[in-house]
Design a protein around this motif. Structure first.
Motif, PDB file in Angstrom:
ATOM      1  N   CYS A   6       0.004  -3.111  -0.697  1.00  0.00           N
ATOM      2  CA  CYS A   6       1.057  -2.256  -0.392  1.00  0.00           C
ATOM      3  C   CYS A   6       1.311  -1.347  -1.087  1.00  0.00           C
ATOM      4  O   CYS A   6       1.074  -1.118  -2.572  1.00  0.00           O
ATOM      5  N   CYS A   9       4.859  -1.001  -3.739  1.00  0.00           N
ATOM      6  CA  CYS A   9       4.929  -2.510  -5.622  1.00  0.00           C
ATOM      7  C   CYS A   9       3.118  -2.692  -5.623  1.00  0.00           C
ATOM      8  O   CYS A   9       3.288  -3.149  -6.571  1.00  0.00           O
ATOM      9  N   CYS A  16       3.616  -8.681  -0.674  1.00  0.00           N
ATOM     10  CA  CYS A  16       4.881  -7.631  -0.933  1.00  0.00           C
ATOM     11  C   CYS A  16       5.966  -8.255  -1.477  1.00  0.00           C
ATOM     12  O   CYS A  16       6.652  -8.893  -0.826  1.00  0.00           O
ATOM     13  N   LEU A  17       6.576  -7.578  -2.849  1.00  0.00           N
ATOM     14  CA  LEU A  17       7.548  -8.174  -3.503  1.00  0.00           C
ATOM     15  C   LEU A  17       8.582  -7.549  -2.515  1.00  0.00           C
ATOM     16  O   LEU A  17      10.054  -7.170  -3.463  1.00  0.00           O
ATOM     17  N   CYS A  18       8.707  -6.158  -1.888  1.00  0.00           N
ATOM     18  CA  CYS A  18       9.518  -4.951  -1.665  1.00  0.00           C
ATOM     19  C   CYS A  18      10.771  -5.357  -1.164  1.00  0.00           C
ATOM     20  O   CYS A  18      11.994  -4.874  -1.734  1.00  0.00           O
TER      21      CYS A  18
HETATM   22 ZN   LIG Z   1       6.200  -3.665  -2.049  1.00  0.00          ZN
END
Ligand SMILES: [Zn+2]
Length: 197
Positions: A6, A9, A16-18
């Motif tokens: 990603c 992040c 993905c932590l978004c």
């Molecule tokens: Zn992300």
């Protein structure tokens, strides 16, 4: 490795932590100066802090040529979050007080000290520290001492001290997910064996 990352992040796109990263306002500005060796670390918590705060900026480097411009932001008092003999514990702002530009070196203690050495303007800043007794949830990496915190945890504590009673806990959400994910990937048993208190 050719796993797709990603771009925001820097996690693998499958992890993905978004969606967990908040968009928080603060009176304080945060300037994160990240040592290049931290950029690709799996637990890049400085990046999570920079993404989750609207008034935060992350710059990667070891020597910062434009430091004087970065530190002289009208309306803010630049302070370095780093231990030192004259470091002042952070206290809640008085109403009319100018907020801080909180400068946070991100790297191991050794790397952070080297950054101070290479950037005399940084070393010359008045310093601030966190109150004693912070407990880290950062269970994966060996902390350098009792109460040592990851970068995002240190920033949350600092902002909560300065801007009490505002909470910045949502900033820890992606960090907690990251930690849980790492533990799950490692297997609980291996984790316990390697990280016995
Ligand atoms: Zn992300």
């Amino acid at each position: 490795m050719s796993r797709i990352q990603c771009p925001r992040c820097l996690r693998p796109q499958t992890h993905c932590l978004c969606p967990l990263i908040p968009s928080l306002d603060s009176r304080t500005r945060v300037l994160l100066l990240q040592h290049p060796s931290e950029v690709n670390h799996a637990l890049n918590t400085a990046r999570l802090a920079a993404l989750g705060l609207n008034r935060a900026e992350l710059i990667v480097g070891e020597v910062f040529e434009d430091l004087s411009a970065l530190l002289n932001q009208p309306g803010y008092r630049a302070r370095l979050l780093f231990p030192g003999e004259d470091a002042q514990p952070m206290q809640a702002y008085a109403d009319s007080e100018e907020p801080l530009l909180l400068v946070v070196p991100d790297g191991t203690w050794r790397k952070a000290r080297k950054m101070l050495h290479l950037n005399p303007l940084l070393a010359a800043l008045p310093r601030v520290t966190l109150a004693e007794g912070g407990v880290s949830r950062y269970r994966l990496r060996k902390a350098p001492g009792p109460g040592a915190l990851s970068t995002v945890e240190a920033i949350v504590q600092a902002l909560e001290a300065l801007e009490a009673p505002t909470t910045f806990a949502p900033l820890l959400k992606p960090f907690e997910a990251l930690i849980e994910g790492q533990i799950a990937a490692m297997g609980e048993e291996v984790y316990r064996k390697n990280h016995k208190q």
